[in-house]
Design a protein around this motif. Structure first.
Motif, PDB file in Angstrom:
ATOM      1  N   ARG A   1       0.783  -1.209   0.005  1.00  0.00           N
ATOM      2  CA  ARG A   1       0.071   0.051  -0.060  1.00  0.00           C
ATOM      3  C   ARG A   1       0.947   1.273   0.042  1.00  0.00           C
ATOM      4  NH1 ARG A   1      -2.752  -3.263   3.477  1.00  0.00           N
ATOM      5  NH2 ARG A   1      -2.082  -2.142   5.292  1.00  0.00           N
ATOM      6  N   VAL A   2       1.946   1.172   0.933  1.00  0.00           N
ATOM      7  CA  VAL A   2       2.774   2.223   0.594  1.00  0.00           C
ATOM      8  C   VAL A   2       3.693   2.607  -0.642  1.00  0.00           C
ATOM      9  CG1 VAL A   2       5.265   3.006   1.440  1.00  0.00           C
ATOM     10  CG2 VAL A   2       3.580   2.245   3.165  1.00  0.00           C
ATOM     11  N   GLN A   3       4.031   1.454  -1.171  1.00  0.00           N
ATOM     12  CA  GLN A   3       4.449   1.564  -2.635  1.00  0.00           C
ATOM     13  C   GLN A   3       3.594   2.205  -3.537  1.00  0.00           C
ATOM     14  OE1 GLN A   3       6.061  -2.309  -4.276  1.00  0.00           O
ATOM     15  NE2 GLN A   3       6.694  -0.986  -6.238  1.00  0.00           N
ATOM     16  N   GLN A   4       2.274   1.553  -3.467  1.00  0.00           N
ATOM     17  CA  GLN A   4       1.454   2.241  -4.429  1.00  0.00           C
ATOM     18  C   GLN A   4       0.926   3.458  -4.314  1.00  0.00           C
ATOM     19  OE1 GLN A   4      -2.382   0.041  -4.155  1.00  0.00           O
ATOM     20  NE2 GLN A   4      -3.259   0.835  -5.965  1.00  0.00           N
ATOM     21  N   SER A   5       0.808   4.136  -2.940  1.00  0.00           N
ATOM     22  CA  SER A   5       0.402   5.530  -2.651  1.00  0.00           C
ATOM     23  C   SER A   5       1.694   6.310  -3.117  1.00  0.00           C
ATOM     24  CB  SER A   5       0.054   5.727  -1.418  1.00  0.00           C
ATOM     25  OG  SER A   5       1.105   5.313  -0.485  1.00  0.00           O
ATOM     26  N   VAL A   6       3.002   5.904  -2.966  1.00  0.00           N
ATOM     27  CA  VAL A   6       3.977   6.779  -3.199  1.00  0.00           C
ATOM     28  C   VAL A   6       4.112   6.846  -4.611  1.00  0.00           C
ATOM     29  CG1 VAL A   6       6.558   6.881  -3.094  1.00  0.00           C
ATOM     30  CG2 VAL A   6       5.122   6.476  -1.073  1.00  0.00           C
ATOM     31  N   HIS A   7       4.054   5.786  -5.530  1.00  0.00           N
ATOM     32  CA  HIS A   7       4.114   5.753  -6.821  1.00  0.00           C
ATOM     33  C   HIS A   7       3.084   6.528  -7.429  1.00  0.00           C
ATOM     34  CE1 HIS A   7       6.588   1.836  -8.010  1.00  0.00           C
ATOM     35  NE2 HIS A   7       7.142   2.309  -7.054  1.00  0.00           N
ATOM     36  N   GLN A   8       1.725   6.345  -6.962  1.00  0.00           N
ATOM     37  CA  GLN A   8       0.591   7.221  -7.504  1.00  0.00           C
ATOM     38  C   GLN A   8       0.974   8.695  -7.283  1.00  0.00           C
ATOM     39  OE1 GLN A   8      -2.236   6.054  -9.137  1.00  0.00           O
ATOM     40  NE2 GLN A   8      -2.275   8.268  -9.712  1.00  0.00           N
ATOM     41  N   ALA A   9       1.534   9.111  -6.115  1.00  0.00           N
ATOM     42  CA  ALA A   9       1.870  10.447  -5.581  1.00  0.00           C
ATOM     43  C   ALA A   9       2.930  10.994  -6.757  1.00  0.00           C
ATOM     44  CB  ALA A   9       2.442  10.410  -4.235  1.00  0.00           C
ATOM     45  N   VAL A  10       3.886  10.395  -7.104  1.00  0.00           N
ATOM     46  CA  VAL A  10       4.951  10.677  -8.195  1.00  0.00           C
ATOM     47  C   VAL A  10       4.301  10.869  -9.299  1.00  0.00           C
ATOM     48  CG1 VAL A  10       6.927   9.930  -9.515  1.00  0.00           C
ATOM     49  CG2 VAL A  10       6.823   9.509  -7.021  1.00  0.00           C
ATOM     50  N   ARG A  11       3.159  10.072  -9.991  1.00  0.00           N
ATOM     51  CA  ARG A  11       2.715  10.200 -11.078  1.00  0.00           C
ATOM     52  C   ARG A  11       1.842  11.365 -11.095  1.00  0.00           C
ATOM     53  NH1 ARG A  11       2.402   4.567 -10.679  1.00  0.00           N
ATOM     54  NH2 ARG A  11       0.546   4.548  -9.931  1.00  0.00           N
ATOM     55  N   ASP A  12       0.970  11.583 -10.061  1.00  0.00           N
ATOM     56  CA  ASP A  12       0.065  12.838 -10.091  1.00  0.00           C
ATOM     57  C   ASP A  12       0.735  14.259  -9.965  1.00  0.00           C
ATOM     58  OD1 ASP A  12      -1.915  10.924  -9.938  1.00  0.00           O
ATOM     59  OD2 ASP A  12      -2.347  11.225  -7.563  1.00  0.00           O
ATOM     60  N   LEU A  13       1.678  14.391  -8.994  1.00  0.00           N
ATOM     61  CA  LEU A  13       2.628  15.577  -8.867  1.00  0.00           C
ATOM     62  C   LEU A  13       3.387  15.788 -10.178  1.00  0.00           C
ATOM     63  CD1 LEU A  13       3.872  15.178  -5.394  1.00  0.00           C
ATOM     64  CD2 LEU A  13       2.466  16.801  -6.127  1.00  0.00           C
ATOM     65  N   GLU A  14       3.929  14.740 -10.736  1.00  0.00           N
ATOM     66  CA  GLU A  14       4.568  15.157 -11.976  1.00  0.00           C
ATOM     67  C   GLU A  14       3.820  15.677 -13.084  1.00  0.00           C
ATOM     68  OE1 GLU A  14       7.681  12.842 -15.109  1.00  0.00           O
ATOM     69  OE2 GLU A  14       6.667  11.571 -13.806  1.00  0.00           O
ATOM     70  N   ALA A  15       2.460  15.114 -13.060  1.00  0.00           N
ATOM     71  CA  ALA A  15       1.346  15.505 -14.013  1.00  0.00           C
ATOM     72  C   ALA A  15       0.942  17.043 -13.621  1.00  0.00           C
ATOM     73  CB  ALA A  15       0.151  14.656 -13.943  1.00  0.00           C
ATOM     74  N   GLU A  16       0.613  17.123 -12.398  1.00  0.00           N
ATOM     75  CA  GLU A  16       0.285  18.534 -11.872  1.00  0.00           C
ATOM     76  C   GLU A  16       1.367  19.744 -11.833  1.00  0.00           C
ATOM     77  OE1 GLU A  16      -1.186  18.035  -7.979  1.00  0.00           O
ATOM     78  OE2 GLU A  16      -2.609  16.316  -8.828  1.00  0.00           O
ATOM     79  N   LEU A  17       2.664  19.432 -11.523  1.00  0.00           N
ATOM     80  CA  LEU A  17       3.604  20.392 -11.005  1.00  0.00           C
ATOM     81  C   LEU A  17       4.964  20.157 -12.069  1.00  0.00           C
ATOM     82  CD1 LEU A  17       3.684  20.022  -7.199  1.00  0.00           C
ATOM     83  CD2 LEU A  17       2.407  21.551  -8.702  1.00  0.00           C
ATOM     84  N   GLY A  18       4.768  19.188 -12.667  1.00  0.00           N
ATOM     85  CA  GLY A  18       6.071  19.064 -13.699  1.00  0.00           C
ATOM     86  C   GLY A  18       7.344  18.444 -12.809  1.00  0.00           C
ATOM     87  N   ARG A  19       8.078  17.546 -13.804  1.00  0.00           N
ATOM     88  CA  ARG A  19       9.268  16.820 -13.138  1.00  0.00           C
ATOM     89  C   ARG A  19      10.077  17.533 -12.125  1.00  0.00           C
ATOM     90  NH1 ARG A  19      10.666  11.868 -14.162  1.00  0.00           N
ATOM     91  NH2 ARG A  19      12.689  11.389 -13.988  1.00  0.00           N
ATOM     92  N   ASP A  20      10.535  18.806 -12.666  1.00  0.00           N
ATOM     93  CA  ASP A  20      11.389  19.531 -11.705  1.00  0.00           C
ATOM     94  C   ASP A  20      11.050  19.999 -10.193  1.00  0.00           C
ATOM     95  OD1 ASP A  20      13.290  19.449 -13.860  1.00  0.00           O
ATOM     96  OD2 ASP A  20      12.780  21.242 -14.893  1.00  0.00           O
ATOM     97  N   ALA A  21       9.709  19.879 -10.134  1.00  0.00           N
ATOM     98  CA  ALA A  21       9.197  20.152  -8.964  1.00  0.00           C
ATOM     99  C   ALA A  21       8.961  19.012  -7.787  1.00  0.00           C
ATOM    100  CB  ALA A  21       7.802  20.619  -9.190  1.00  0.00           C
TER     101      ALA A  21
END
Length: 194
Positions: free
Chosen positions: A15-35
């Motif tokens: 569950r931790v892995q899944q939530s962290v992976h999803q957070a990476v994908r969501d934040l990258e889409a919202e804020l961009g990779r550099d953020a």
């Protein structure tokens, strides 16, 4: 690759892995990779930054782990009726997906965040499994099939080189040429005349 990322965990760890992976994908889409930062990802995932550092070590290792999951094929190779047709379709799709901006980013993340190359081996295994499935299906139809290592060497390796270093010609003509090369190295199946 760190020992933390070598096994696919179950229970809370999954569950931790899944939530962290999803957070990476969501934040990258919202804020961009550099953020992306570990504290930002941890906050979005609902875990502490120390959980992320303990599990992945640093942001690069985390991005490498996410990339490996993103590169995992979602489906089995499509059956087009013959080994040549199956290989040509798979090779063209592989070239298109891996040479896309996202594909090249995932490949680079896989390599940069994993100096021991364990994640690269996992990704290589994905391709090998797909090619093996194509080969097993073709052998079931009585077709001569090159071994998986030959298909990796003659089809996948040149594609990966071009994707990473010379992406100018990844046309259908080029991918068909690679398939013809590997199929030209295979003797037809022996048939008995008795």
């Amino acid at each position: 690759m760190s020992a933390r990322a070598t096994t696919r965990p179950g229970g809370r760890s999954a569950r931790v892995q899944q939530s962290v992976h999803q957070a990476v994908r969501d934040l990258e889409a919202e804020l961009g990779r550099d953020a992306l930062t570990v504290p930002l990802i941890a906050a979005r995932a609902g875990v502490t930054p120390s959980t992320v550092y303990r599990r992945w070590g640093d942001l690069r290792e985390l991005l490498s782990d996410v990339a490996v999951e993103r590169l995992r094929p979602a489906t089995s190779p499509t059956d087009h009726g013959s080994l040549r047709a199956d290989l040509e379709a798979w090779t063209l799709q592989f070239a298109e997906e891996m040479s896309s901006t996202a594909g090249r980013t995932y490949i680079r993340d896989t390599l940069l965040g994993d100096p021991e190359q364990g994640n690269a081996a996992i990704c290589s295994d994905y391709a090998a499994e797909q090619l093996k499935a194509i080969g097993v299906r073709a052998a079931g139809r009585g077709e001569a099939v090159p071994d998986v290592e030959a298909m990796l060497d003659v089809v996948v390796a040149p594609l990966m080189y071009r994707i990473l270093f010379r992406p100018s010609d990844l046309s259908e003509a080029y991918t068909s040429h690679l398939v013809a090369s590997v199929l030209g190295s295979v003797a037809p199946p022996h048939t008995s005349t008795t």
